[in-house]
Write a protein that holds these residues in place. Structure first.
Motif, PDB file in Angstrom:
ATOM      1  N   GLU A   1      10.012  54.804 -14.079  1.00 20.75           N
ATOM      2  CA  GLU A   1      10.298  55.562 -12.998  1.00 20.75           C
ATOM      3  C   GLU A   1      10.247  54.578 -11.890  1.00 20.75           C
ATOM      4  O   GLU A   1       9.774  53.247 -11.924  1.00 20.75           O
ATOM      5  CB  GLU A   1       9.161  56.603 -12.425  1.00 20.75           C
ATOM      6  CG  GLU A   1       7.987  55.939 -12.276  1.00 20.75           C
ATOM      7  CD  GLU A   1       6.829  56.790 -11.780  1.00 20.75           C
ATOM      8  OE1 GLU A   1       6.701  57.490 -10.840  1.00 20.75           O
ATOM      9  OE2 GLU A   1       5.394  56.764 -12.188  1.00 20.75           O
ATOM     10  N   THR A   2      10.887  55.106 -10.731  1.00 23.79           N
ATOM     11  CA  THR A   2      11.191  53.745  -9.640  1.00 23.79           C
ATOM     12  C   THR A   2       9.905  53.551  -9.108  1.00 23.79           C
ATOM     13  O   THR A   2       9.401  54.569  -8.485  1.00 23.79           O
ATOM     14  CB  THR A   2      12.330  54.560  -8.427  1.00 23.79           C
ATOM     15  OG1 THR A   2      13.453  54.760  -9.270  1.00 23.79           O
ATOM     16  CG2 THR A   2      12.403  53.220  -7.340  1.00 23.79           C
TER      17      THR A   2
ATOM     18  N   THR B   1       3.012  50.873 -16.452  1.00 25.52           N
ATOM     19  CA  THR B   1       3.244  49.675 -15.639  1.00 25.52           C
ATOM     20  C   THR B   1       1.943  49.063 -15.352  1.00 25.52           C
ATOM     21  O   THR B   1       0.705  49.935 -15.471  1.00 25.52           O
ATOM     22  CB  THR B   1       3.830  50.583 -14.193  1.00 25.52           C
ATOM     23  OG1 THR B   1       2.925  51.357 -13.824  1.00 25.52           O
ATOM     24  CG2 THR B   1       5.286  51.009 -14.553  1.00 25.52           C
ATOM     25  N   TYR B   2       1.844  47.911 -14.945  1.00 28.51           N
ATOM     26  CA  TYR B   2       0.613  47.410 -14.281  1.00 28.51           C
ATOM     27  C   TYR B   2       0.921  46.621 -13.016  1.00 28.51           C
ATOM     28  O   TYR B   2       2.040  46.399 -12.488  1.00 28.51           O
ATOM     29  CB  TYR B   2       0.529  45.824 -15.527  1.00 28.51           C
ATOM     30  CG  TYR B   2       0.228  46.459 -16.737  1.00 28.51           C
ATOM     31  CD1 TYR B   2      -0.987  46.626 -17.191  1.00 28.51           C
ATOM     32  CD2 TYR B   2       1.134  46.664 -17.647  1.00 28.51           C
ATOM     33  CE1 TYR B   2      -1.466  47.002 -18.326  1.00 28.51           C
ATOM     34  CE2 TYR B   2       0.703  47.007 -19.011  1.00 28.51           C
ATOM     35  CZ  TYR B   2      -0.402  47.363 -19.221  1.00 28.51           C
ATOM     36  OH  TYR B   2      -0.727  47.603 -20.795  1.00 28.51           O
TER      37      TYR B   2
ATOM     38  N   VAL C   1       4.954  46.668  -9.215  1.00 34.82           N
ATOM     39  CA  VAL C   1       4.695  46.947 -10.630  1.00 34.82           C
ATOM     40  C   VAL C   1       5.238  45.766 -11.418  1.00 34.82           C
ATOM     41  O   VAL C   1       6.271  45.222 -11.393  1.00 34.82           O
ATOM     42  CB  VAL C   1       5.040  48.230 -10.988  1.00 34.82           C
ATOM     43  CG1 VAL C   1       4.155  49.002 -10.137  1.00 34.82           C
ATOM     44  CG2 VAL C   1       6.634  48.628 -10.938  1.00 34.82           C
ATOM     45  N   THR C   2       4.722  45.767 -12.693  1.00 35.17           N
ATOM     46  CA  THR C   2       5.242  45.102 -13.921  1.00 35.17           C
ATOM     47  C   THR C   2       5.384  45.771 -15.123  1.00 35.17           C
ATOM     48  O   THR C   2       4.344  46.659 -15.227  1.00 35.17           O
ATOM     49  CB  THR C   2       4.631  43.633 -14.186  1.00 35.17           C
ATOM     50  OG1 THR C   2       5.250  42.887 -15.201  1.00 35.17           O
ATOM     51  CG2 THR C   2       3.029  43.787 -14.501  1.00 35.17           C
ATOM     52  N   ALA C   3       6.156  45.721 -16.068  1.00 36.68           N
ATOM     53  CA  ALA C   3       6.267  46.318 -17.403  1.00 36.68           C
ATOM     54  C   ALA C   3       6.799  45.283 -18.526  1.00 36.68           C
ATOM     55  O   ALA C   3       7.079  44.399 -18.281  1.00 36.68           O
ATOM     56  CB  ALA C   3       6.856  47.586 -17.212  1.00 36.68           C
TER      57      ALA C   3
ATOM     58  N   LEU D   1      14.651  49.992 -16.014  1.00 35.31           N
ATOM     59  CA  LEU D   1      13.301  50.374 -16.009  1.00 35.31           C
ATOM     60  C   LEU D   1      13.151  51.571 -14.929  1.00 35.31           C
ATOM     61  O   LEU D   1      11.955  52.331 -14.971  1.00 35.31           O
ATOM     62  CB  LEU D   1      12.293  49.104 -15.806  1.00 35.31           C
ATOM     63  CG  LEU D   1      12.279  48.209 -16.907  1.00 35.31           C
ATOM     64  CD1 LEU D   1      11.651  46.995 -16.470  1.00 35.31           C
ATOM     65  CD2 LEU D   1      12.233  48.518 -18.109  1.00 35.31           C
ATOM     66  N   ASN D   2      13.880  51.352 -13.971  1.00 38.27           N
ATOM     67  CA  ASN D   2      13.771  52.526 -12.952  1.00 38.27           C
ATOM     68  C   ASN D   2      13.993  53.972 -13.205  1.00 38.27           C
ATOM     69  O   ASN D   2      13.146  54.809 -13.216  1.00 38.27           O
ATOM     70  CB  ASN D   2      14.744  52.271 -11.561  1.00 38.27           C
ATOM     71  CG  ASN D   2      14.282  51.276 -10.710  1.00 38.27           C
ATOM     72  OD1 ASN D   2      13.123  51.005 -10.664  1.00 38.27           O
ATOM     73  ND2 ASN D   2      15.062  50.755 -10.128  1.00 38.27           N
TER      74      ASN D   2
END
Length: 381
Positions: A273-274, A226-227, A278-280, A268-269
Motif C-alpha cells: 500500500e502507499t 512493512t517496517y 517505511v521499509t519492506a 510496492l505501493n
C-alpha cells in the motif's frame, strides 16, 4: 557506452572525460623524448592507465607527451594497457595513442590492427579503439568484420554488428525470414533501444514477446509486511527478514506476487500500500545448474540493499535520484541448486509527487547482460 544501454555495463566510455580529471593535452611538450624501447613504452602506458582523478597532472602530462612519440610498432603493446584502466587513465592513454596514430599514419600495420580487433580476449574498449583506427584505413574490411560480431564481448562492436545484421531483413520480402532475422537480433541485443526496436517490429508483425524474459528480470517475489523507516532509521536497522538465511516467507504478514510489467517492476505501493517512512523486504529464489559468479543488477528510486544466500552484495542509501534499469550492479556467487535473493527497499518521507514511487526491478546476468539462472514461478496462493 552511450546508445541508451541497459548496462547493462558499468564501464565508462573511454572517449569521455571525468569532471574531476584534467583533459589530456593534444600538443606534444617541447622537451618530450620518445620511449627508449618497447619496455619503457609499455611501462609508461601502464602508469598512464592508472592515473587518478586528481593529482600528479604535470607528471602525467610529461609521460603522455613521451608516449605520444613512440614508434608504430609500440602502438599495439601499449594499447593492451587499457585493460583495467581507471576512467581518467583511459583518457590519458587514449590521447597518447591517438597521437601516435596521427603521427605515424600509414606506417601503422593494418594486419596488426586487424589481429587485435579479432582477438576477443583483449579489453573491449581497446578493441573498439583499434577498430576505429582500422576503419579509417580500410572501411570495407571493417564492414566485413562486423558480420562475425553480433555476439561479440565488446558491446559497442556488437551494437554496430547488430545494426548491420538487422538491416538485412530489408533485403527480402519473405516475412518468415524477416522474423527469423529479428528474433535472432533480439536474442543477442544488449542495448535497450535495440531490444525495444526488435520487440516493436515483432509486435507490429503479429508476434508477442515476453520482454521481461528477454532481459531476465526476476518476477516472482514474496513480500514482507512493512517496517519502520521514519527519519531513515530502517535502512540500517536489522529487521527479522535479515536474520534468517534463507528467510521464511509466507508466514504471517507475507504476500506472494508475480510482476506482469514488461521490465519486471515490483511496485510496492500497489502490492502493499502507499506508505511513507517505511521499509519492506522481497524474497525470491533462483536456480543454477552449477556454481557461477554472476552480476546482480537492480534499479530503484529508493534506498536498497541486496543479499544473495545471506551475503549482502550491495547497499545504497540514496532516495529518488534515479530509477534506471541496472542502476546498481554487484557481483555475487551462486551455488548449484536453489539460491535466495533478498531485497530491502526503503521509502522515505518526502511528499513531493516525484518522490511517490516505491519500487524496484532486479535481474541476474553475466557481464554482457545475458540472463542467467532459472526462476521457477510458483503458483500464487
Amino acid at each position: 557506452m552511450h546508445h541508451n544501454a541497459v548496462h547493462f555495463f558499468v564501464t565508462l566510455a573511454i572517449g569521455c572525460t571525468c569532471a574531476a580529471s584534467v583533459v589530456p593535452r593534444v600538443a606534444q611538450g617541447a622537451n618530450a623524448s620518445p620511449p627508449a624501447n618497447l619496455s619503457e613504452a609499455v611501462a609508461i602506458s601502464r602508469t598512464l592507465s592508472q592515473a587518478p582523478a586528481t593529482g600528479g597532472q604535470a607528471i602525467l602530462a610529461a609521460k603522455a607527451d613521451s608516449l605520444a612519440m613512440a614508434s608504430a610498432e609500440m602502438l599495439i603493446p601499449c594499447l593492451r594497457s587499457l585493460s583495467g584502466a581507471t576512467a581518467p587513465g583511459a583518457n590519458w592513454l587514449r590521447s597518447s595513442l591517438e597521437r601516435i596514430v596521427e603521427r605515424c599514419g600509414d606506417t601503422i600495420p593494418e594486419k596488426d590492427l586487424e589481429t587485435f580487433v579479432r582477438d576477443t580476449t583483449q579489453d573491449p574498449r581497446a578493441r573498439r579503439l583499434a577498430f576505429e583506427w582500422l576503419h579509417d584505413r580500410n572501411p570495407s574490411l571493417c564492414n566485413s568484420l562486423l558480420d562475425g560480431m553480433i555476439e561479440d564481448p565488446s558491446l559497442e562492436l556488437r551494437r554496430d554488428a547488430l545494426n548491420k545484421f538487422l538491416a538485412t531483413k530489408e533485403d527480402t520480402t519473405d516475412e518468415t525470414l524477416q522474423k527469423t532475422i529479428v528474433r535472432k537480433g533480439l536474442m543477442v541485443a544488449r542495448d535497450r533501444d535495440q531490444i525495444d526496436r526488435c520487440v516493436t517490429w515483432l509486435k507490429e508483425h503479429g508476434e508477442q514477446v515476453d520482454i521481461a524474459a528477454v532481459y531476465g528480470f526476476v518476477r516472482a517475489w514474496d513480500l514482507s509486511k512493512t517496517y519502520d523507516n521514519k527519519d531513515g532509521v530502517g535502512f540500517s536497522t536489522i529487521y527479522p527478514p535479515e536474520t534468517n538465511n534463507p528467510p521464511t516467507p509466507l508466514t504471517e504478514g507475507w504476500k506472494r506476487i508475480h510482476s506482469t510489467d514488461d521490465y519486471g517492476t515490483i511496485d510496492l505501493n500497489r502490492e502493499i500500500e502507499t506508505q511513507k517512512g517505511v521499509t519492506a523486504y522481497a524474497v525470491a529464489s533462483i536456480e543454477f545448474p552449477q556454481a557461477v559468479t554472476a552480476e546482480v543488477r537492480i534499479g530503484s528510486p529508493c534506498a536498497v540493499q541486496v543479499w544473495v544466500n545471506g551475503i549482502r552484495v550491495m547497499s545504497h542509501e540514496i532516495y529518488h535520484a534515479s530509477e534506471a534499469i541496472d542502476q546498481y550492479i554487484a557481483s555475487a556467487t551462486f551455488q548449484p541448486g536453489t539460491n535466495s535473493i533478498v531485497v530491502k527497499c526503503c521509502q522515505n518521507e518526502q511528499t513531493e509527487p516525484w518522490a511517490a514511487d516505491w519500487k524496484f526491478q532486479l535481474r541476474v546476468c553475466d557481464s554482457l547482460g545475458t540472463p542467467l539462472g532459472v526462476q521457477r514461478l510458483p503458483d500464487t496462493p
